[in-house]
Write an enzyme that holds these catalytic residues in place. Structure first.
Site, PDB file in Angstrom:
ATOM      1  CD  GLU A  15     -12.164   5.588 -22.632  1.00 25.57           C
ATOM      2  OE1 GLU A  15     -11.198   6.142 -23.184  1.00 25.57           O
ATOM      3  OE2 GLU A  15     -13.004   6.168 -21.955  1.00 25.57           O
ATOM      4  CG  HIS A 310      -6.454   5.068 -21.289  1.00 25.97           C
ATOM      5  ND1 HIS A 310      -5.362   5.429 -22.015  1.00 25.97           N
ATOM      6  CD2 HIS A 310      -7.244   4.404 -22.143  1.00 25.97           C
ATOM      7  CE1 HIS A 310      -5.494   5.008 -23.258  1.00 25.97           C
ATOM      8  NE2 HIS A 310      -6.638   4.392 -23.355  1.00 25.97           N
TER       9      HIS A 310
END
Lengths: 340, 532
Positions: A15, A310
């Site tokens: 991501e 993330h």
């Protein structure tokens, strides 16, 4: 450059394509290791590099005199060969493409390792969606870095909201080199919770409604309305500052057209409640930033609310550039992230 | 790195939504196009009226805040009436002509969302005509109230071949047109297919005359009619298809047939006649065997093509007619020009788009598809589907594509051959025996030498009016002429017996007079090109 010295990254995996790029730029400058990213944002509707990515690349290029290939809009590959980090005076005007804070998060870690002191001015948006606002950098991130021996100061000269921009942040950095290890696993006693509402060219009633809502959600909290000059607007941010003895967190939500003051407050309030209900020291956004810092220190640990996509991607990137290994340990109401 | 330059009008309405900070909450196309995260405008050429200077400055200031990469250059263009097409076009044309484009380093986009609709049309026309080496840039407002105020943008490239879906559509239409020109016959000869492709392209883009060269029966007239139908279906022509074989036009009547005459223009001209050129007004005129046209008619025709007007025979008043001309010939017109038999200026005029239709013998690979086509046509005309037996078809094709098959009459001859086979077929089947008979018949025709074809080629349709007696005599005379180098030599040979009885040998003159009866002369017979 021998190819084995070049770190290859796949920009379509994981991501946060922008986060991978910014972390890679910082780490590449600091370690002097070139890298190449291919298939940048390959699976997105607008694939390749966007404007906000280019602003980070341009800043990094300026700071270390890197040789860069593929730094063009829509480019699916980027090759970055860093030079030595140069301290000095830098100015980056980025308009409303991206965020001043993201550029700073790329540039500042490199300037910690510069040969001389630096001053960096970034103008454009200081409070943008999908980027940490200045308040977060100043009150949550910077104090932890200061504890790790980093000598820097951040100053907001003018607010800049999306889309009008026009804000400015100035940072001063004294070279300090490698940060000191940090262990942040106990947040300590709760010192206070403050709800803040920023309004610029937005009626102050909006700020009041937001604070009312935050009070209703979080109980007795301090309240602060910050009414900014209309020319800095339009803009509205609701934020909650949670102060513990060992750490301060800033949780934010942005007002936007068509979104009621109550919804904005609920967003920030919900983040604050989840954070406070856990036993973690930092929320997911601060965890992203702290992972880089403790990796640079070579050892350290912190607890966080959850491991976001993330964070995992960021950890993978860090482990490619630095000889460190992250360990994630599940604890009651938190996850411990440690580096050895 | 290449730079992106946008040229566009300041939107006096769309970009003009007040000075308050709330202007940031609404869509402004000129500002929005500088806020796109996948487009950097390095320079914005902002055109505006001098009365809008204040707004232009505000927009410039706002763009500087949101897009520091963008340099905004204002140009004041004062239009008395921005809805006046002529004025706007002239102003933008001047702008485009005087702007120094640097296409090596810069990409240009013309922003068409702002400005009047007239301005939009003018931008389009100037871009389409390449006065502006640019692509069109269209910005659109956010679709929903909640969407980002910067809106979206789309770049429109007028090179339509860049769009997959449009290109597919064109390719399909192109294939359909090609197939139409070939009457749906899936021809295989690469040379022929290439030629049809070129003809299709020319037909779509040009109104200039076309010249079709090929032996008789190669399909010139057929192709001309197909071209007419194609152009008519595309609304490029509204008038009629008029066809005439110039070999059939003789003397005064030639002039009159083509150009018309007024009452009393010559003996027998009792009424006015419009003529074929006027009948073709707005349509297509196919002049087959144009080489046979007299020199006077050629001069008139050239004037009619160039000036779109001419004098009818006996008239002192010009009439107008605008038609598309397709000419056909089997002659080497260049050679005829050299000999003064065809006007050089007319040749130059019709030689713009020249296509050589190969004879059937040169398109052996197309015999099979044409054979299927002829059977289908026979079925349609006679309501009876006739098929070949497998072996019969193999045998026929093997003969038809061999070097024995000379096909001097080309497609017309093939068509006649298939019609004979189909008519004689028993119970809808063409048998081997039928094919054997037909092959014999064809062999006999060709064994007679070139003459059968020669008479046709020389006289055109007039050949069909000859008695067999005259025709056989003429065929032999032509054969002798072709073997001789001069009229006198041919005369000596043909009148070898009778000339001995005459005091003065006048056989050259006798031959000349004989040929003149058919409106032929020795030179013309000798120049008859061999069918290759």
């Amino acid at each position: 450059m021998k190819p084995e010295h070049l770190i290859a990254l796949d920009g379509s995996e994981g991501e946060g394509g922008g986060q991978v790029l910014r972390s890679s730029l910082s780490l590449s400058m600091i370690t002097g290791t070139p890298f190449r990213i291919d298939r940048i944002r390959a699976k997105r509707a607008k694939p390749g590099l966007l404007r906000q990515h280019l602003t980070a690349v341009e800043a990094a290029r300026a700071i270390c005199g890197a040789k860069v290939e593929g730094a063009e809009l829509g480019s699916s590959s980027l090759q970055f060969i860093p030079g030595p980090i140069q301290g000095g005076d830098y100015r980056f005007a980025i308009g409303s493409a991206g965020s001043c804070t993201l550029v700073l998060q790329t540039a500042l870690p490199a300037l910690w390792f510069a040969d001389s002191a630096s001053r960096i001015s970034v103008s454009g948006g200081t409070h943008n969606q999908a980027a940490p606002p200045f308040d977060f950098l100043q009150r949550a991130w910077a104090p932890l870095l200061a504890r790790m021996g980093i000598r820097q100061s951040l100053q907001l000269n003018r607010h800049g909201f999306y889309p009008a921009g026009g804000g400015e942040i100035v940072a001063s950095i004294e070279p300090a080199g490698k940060p000191q290890p940090l262990d942040l696993c106990e947040r300590g006693e709760l010192l206070g919770v403050r709800g803040e509402a920023l309004v610029a060219a937005v009626p102050v009633t909006v700020a009041n409604r937001e604070l009312d809502r935050l009070s209703a959600q979080l109980g007795a909290i301090e309240r602060q309305i910050r009414e900014l000059p209309a020319r800095e607007g339009p803009g509205n941010v609701a934020l909650v500052e949670v102060r513990y003895a060992n750490v301060t967190e800033v949780l934010t939500a942005f007002g936007e057209k068509g979104r009621s003051a109550e919804l904005v407050a609920d967003d920030a309030g919900q983040q604050a409640r989840l954070y406070m209900a856990s036993s973690a020291c930092v929320d997911e956004h601060l965890a992203d930033q702290l992972a880089l810092a403790i990796a640079l220190a070579g050892s350290g640990s912190f607890t966080t609310t959850r491991v976001s996509g993330h964070l995992s991607t960021n950890i993978e990137v860090i482990e490619k550039f630095l000889p460190v290994e992250f360990t994630l340990t599940e604890q009651a109401d938190a996850i411990k992230v440690s580096v050895a | 790195m290449r730079k992106t330059v946008v040229i566009g009008f300041l939107g006096t309405t769309l970009d003009n939504i007040g000075k308050s900070q709330q202007r940031w909450e609404r869509w402004r196309p000129t500002v929005g196009l500088c806020q796109q995260d996948d487009l950097i405008v390095h320079r914005l050429e902002l055109l505006h009226d001098s009365r809008m200077r204040g707004l232009a400055e505000r927009v410039k200031h706002d763009i500087a805040a949101i897009s520091p990469e963008t340099e905004v250059c204002r140009t004041e263009v004062d239009l008395r009436n921005p809805w006046d097409f002529e004025e706007v076009y002239a102003a933008l044309h001047d702008y485009a002509r005087t702007y120094s484009f640097n296409t090596d380093e810069e990409d240009y986009l013309v922003h068409i969302t702002t400005g009047t609709h007239v301005a939009q049309i003018c931008w389009f026309l100037l871009t389409e005509a390449h006065y502006l080496p640019a692509r069109l840039l269209q910005t659109s407002p956010p679709r929903k109230e909640k969407e980002d105020q910067r809106g979206t943008y789309a770049v429109i490239d007028l090179d339509l071949s860049r769009y997959d879906k449009i290109a597919t559509r064109f390719a399909r239409e192109h294939a359909e047109t090609m197939s139409f020109l070939k009457s749906g016959i899936a021809t295989r000869s690469p040379r022929f297919n290439r030629m049809i492709e070129q003809i299709e392209r020319v037909a779509g883009r040009s109104k200039a005359p076309m010249l079709l060269i090929g032996p008789t029966g190669a399909g010139k007239s057929f192709l001309a009619r197909r071209l007419y139908e194609l152009k008519k279906s595309r609304r490029q022509l509204a008038g009629r298809f008029v066809e005439v074989n110039c070999a059939t036009l003789r003397g005064d009547s030639a002039m009159s047939t083509l150009f018309g005459h007024v009452k009393g223009a010559f003996t027998g001209a009792l009424t006015e006649r419009a003529g074929l050129l006027r009948a073709a007004d707005g349509g297509l005129l196919f002049l087959d065997e144009i080489g046979e046209l007299g020199l006077d008619e050629q001069a008139m025709l050239l004037k009619a093509i160039e000036e779109k007007r001419f004098f009818p025979f006996g008239s002192d008043r010009e009439v107008e007619s605008e038609f598309q001309l397709i000419a056909g010939t089997h002659r080497d017109l260049k050679q005829w020009v050299a000999e003064g038999k065809f006007r050089e200026d007319l040749y130059a005029r019709i030689n713009m788009w020249t296509f050589e239709l190969p004879g059937l013998a040169d398109r052996a690979e197309d015999i099979e598809p044409n054979l299927d086509f002829e059977l289908a046509r026979f079925a349609q005309e006679h309501g009876e589907q006739v098929r070949f037996n497998t072996e019969a078809k193999r045998k026929y094709l093997s003969f038809a594509t061999s070097s024995d098959a000379r096909w001097t009459g080309n497609f017309r001859e093939l068509s006649a051959s298939i019609t004979r086979l189909a008519t004689l077929a028993e119970a809808g089947r063409i048998s081997e025996a039928g094919v054997d008979e037909e092959i014999d018949r064809l062999r006999r025709t060709w064994a007679g030498g070139d003459e059968a074809g020669e008479v046709e080629a020389l006289l055109g349709e007039a050949a069909a009016e000859l008695d067999l007696f005259d025709r056989m005599q003429l065929e032999s005379v032509i054969r002798v002429c072709q073997q001789c180098h001069s009229l006198s030599e041919a005369g000596r040979k043909l009148f070898a017996m009778s000339r001995q009885e005459k005091a003065k040998a006048n056989d050259a003159d006798r031959l000349r007079k004989y040929l003149a009866r058919f409106e032929l002369d020795f030179a013309r017979i000798r120049r008859q090109p061999a069918e290759d």
